[in-house]
Design an enzyme around this catalytic site. Structure first.
Site, PDB file in Angstrom:
ATOM      1  N   ARG A  29      -0.994  -2.158 -18.433  1.00 56.88           N
ATOM      2  CA  ARG A  29      -2.236  -1.409 -18.519  1.00 56.88           C
ATOM      3  C   ARG A  29      -2.194  -0.284 -17.488  1.00 56.88           C
ATOM      4  O   ARG A  29      -2.070  -0.540 -16.301  1.00 56.88           O
ATOM      5  CB  ARG A  29      -3.372  -2.380 -18.194  1.00 56.88           C
TER       6      ARG A  29
ATOM      7  N   TYR B 260       0.854  -1.190   0.000  1.00 56.48           N
ATOM      8  CA  TYR B 260       0.000   0.000   0.000  1.00 56.48           C
ATOM      9  C   TYR B 260       0.886   1.234   0.000  1.00 56.48           C
ATOM     10  O   TYR B 260       1.821   1.326   0.792  1.00 56.48           O
ATOM     11  CB  TYR B 260      -0.907   0.023   1.243  1.00 56.48           C
TER      12      TYR B 260
ATOM     13  N   ASP C  82      -4.582  14.470 -25.367  1.00 56.01           N
ATOM     14  CA  ASP C  82      -4.846  13.104 -24.926  1.00 56.01           C
ATOM     15  C   ASP C  82      -4.166  12.174 -25.925  1.00 56.01           C
ATOM     16  O   ASP C  82      -4.754  11.761 -26.916  1.00 56.01           O
ATOM     17  CB  ASP C  82      -6.353  12.845 -24.849  1.00 56.01           C
TER      18      ASP C  82
HETATM   19  C1  LIG Z   1      -7.394   4.503 -24.831  1.00 62.06           C
HETATM   20  C2  LIG Z   1      -7.768   5.911 -24.673  1.00 62.06           C
HETATM   21  C3  LIG Z   1      -8.220   6.415 -23.443  1.00 62.06           C
HETATM   22  C4  LIG Z   1      -8.573   5.550 -22.257  1.00 62.06           C
HETATM   23  O1  LIG Z   1      -7.650   4.675 -21.769  1.00 62.06           O
HETATM   24  P1  LIG Z   1      -8.145   3.546 -20.735  1.00 62.06           P
HETATM   25  O2  LIG Z   1      -6.873   3.034 -20.174  1.00 62.06           O
HETATM   26  O3  LIG Z   1      -8.946   2.559 -21.500  1.00 62.06           O
HETATM   27  O4  LIG Z   1      -8.983   4.230 -19.700  1.00 62.06           O
HETATM   28  C5  LIG Z   1      -8.468   7.768 -23.336  1.00 62.06           C
HETATM   29  N1  LIG Z   1      -8.293   8.588 -24.385  1.00 62.06           N
HETATM   30  C6  LIG Z   1      -7.884   8.145 -25.579  1.00 62.06           C
HETATM   31  C7  LIG Z   1      -7.687   9.117 -26.692  1.00 62.06           C
HETATM   32  C8  LIG Z   1      -7.615   6.788 -25.768  1.00 62.06           C
HETATM   33  O5  LIG Z   1      -7.214   6.354 -26.958  1.00 62.06           O
END
Ligand SMILES: *Cc1c(COP(=O)(O)O)cnc(C)c1O
Length: 413
Positions: A241, A60, A206
């Site tokens: 992940r 933790y 993003d």
């Molecule tokens: C894959 C993705 C996410 C989300 O990722 P997770 O790990 O599935 O939550 C967010 N934004 C974009 C542009 C993505 O391609």
């Protein structure tokens, strides 16, 4: 958990819980015996899997290195500092947060760091490849913020920069988001920075998909342009992940507090250790060559699919990702995906810009990790088209897929 590369672990599991061991082996077999073309997936290394399956999973560690709410964090602090240093160095960022549990958590934290509920945000609309966290009504983002979507040019499929500029001037958003789950071209971060500056908005990139290409030098970096870069570590980057956030020093504290304690609890130290391993791997010349091959493969795949009659969005790709409309082959994306799945070709459907039917979304990150190159891409396109058209006989196509992947085991030995 690696079944192939941690034989002791596999043996322990087989003895202790044969039911689950069988499930893990079944999934390993599925991954190795079918063709993995899901654009967001990859095969991480045995070293990454080893870190994920390590006893760091027991620890933790709320808080940050040197300031934890739990005792006994001396060692995991070193692991997290190493992951942060490697991420900063790899991406040339002043600050890195490696605790975000996923890409979505990273975006949530970025919004939490910069926005208040009710703020206006400009982002690529979901029908054009925006992510759920970019304003979907089914997601927190759509409920808590006022999203204004921009789109792509109906003819070219390219982001409509004039529209972005006009919408920004009209709506004066607090933040502009650039990034997509399906856009196959490079994003012009300098353009988005210019618009954000003009209207006094934050720029959030993003880069969940292309961040691995950025690490290898095969795609432009958003780091010099965006106030905050959100990313995943499990797509082209080939790590565990998880999520990651990069920003300048002036936002470091706000970003860190937005992750913990605002939106998350204890950090997942085994995942953070695995991220450190992946960043180390991504800093090598071998990884840079890998990302170049990923893009070369995607370009060949796009051209070959077009040759087979599919309509490839934007006419090609700059990245690992290809989206295509299979309609000229006689079926829509949803039917195509079903036929392909039966033949062992695994991929996603996606929305198509300015079309009601669904298209196909493919990526070359996983097959390139397996060692496939241009020759195999042409073969994949031909196989895929035959299955979608219904001219390839089902069992025969499945055999051909098996024959192809048998030559490229993801975890040899
Ligand atoms: C894959 C993705 C996410 C989300 O990722 P997770 O790990 O599935 O939550 C967010 N934004 C974009 C542009 C993505 O391609």
């Amino acid at each position: 958990m690696s079944v192939t590369h941690a034989p002791q672990t596999a043996d322990v599991l087989a003895r202790q819980d044969p039911e689950l061991a069988e499930i893990l082996l079944g999934e390993l077999d599925r991954q190795a015996s079918t063709l993995q073309l899901i654009a967001a997936e990859n095969f991480c290394s045995p070293a990454v899997l080893a870190a994920l399956g390590s006893p760091l999973a027991n620890k933790y560690a709320e808080g940050y290195p040197g300031a934890r709410h739990h005792g006994g964090c001396e060692i995991v602090d070193v692991a997290e500092r190493l992951a942060v240093e490697r991420a900063k160095c790899l991406f040339g960022a002043e600050h890195a947060n490696v605790q975000a549990h996923s890409g979505s958590s990273a975006v949530l934290a970025a919004y939490a760091a910069l926005l208040r509920p009710g703020d206006t945000v400009l982002a690529l609309g979901l029908p054009y490849g925006g992510h759920l966290t970019h304003g979907s009504p089914a997601n927190f983002s759509g409920r808590w913020f006022d999203f204004v979507p921009y789109g792509v040019d109906a003819e070219t499929g390219i982001i409509d920069q004039e529209q972005v500029r006009t919408l920004a001037r009209t709506h004066r958003p607090k933040a502009i988001v650039c990034g997509s789950i399906a856009y196959p071209r490079h994003i012009d971060y300098a353009f988005f920075r210019e618009v954000a500056d003009e209207v006094g908005a934050y720029l959030i990139a993003d880069a969940a998909h292309p961040i691995g290409l950025v690490a290898g030098g095969a795609a432009p970096s958003p780091v010099p342009y965006a106030d905050i870069v959100c990313a995943t570590t499990h797509k082209v980057l080939r790590g565990p992940r998880g999520g990651m956030i990069l920003c300048g020093s002036e936002l470091a504290e706000r970003v860190d507090r937005a992750v913990f304690p605002f939106t998350q609890g204890g950090a997942q130290m085994h995942t953070i250790a695995a991220k450190a391993v992946a960043f180390g791997e991504a800093a090598t010349p071998e990884f840079a060559a890998y990302t170049r091959q990923v893009v070369a493969n995607a370009r060949v795949l796009a051209a070959a699919l077009a040759q087979e009659g599919c309509v490839v969005t934007t006419g090609g790709t700059d990245t690992h990702l290809v989206t295509a409309d299979p309609a000229p082959l006689g079926v829509d994306g949803r039917t195509a995906r079903g036929r392909l799945a039966a033949a062992g070709i695994v991929l996603d459907c996606c929305a198509l810009p300015h079309a009601d039917s669904r298209g196909l979304r493919l990526g070359t990150a996983a097959v390139t990790t397996q060692g496939m190159a241009e020759k195999e891409m042409t073969r994949i396109a031909a196989l895929l088209a035959g299955v979608v058209r219904g001219t390839a006989e089902g069992a025969r196509a499945r055999e051909e897929v098996r024959d192809l992947v048998d030559g490229f085991p993801p975890y040899p030995g």
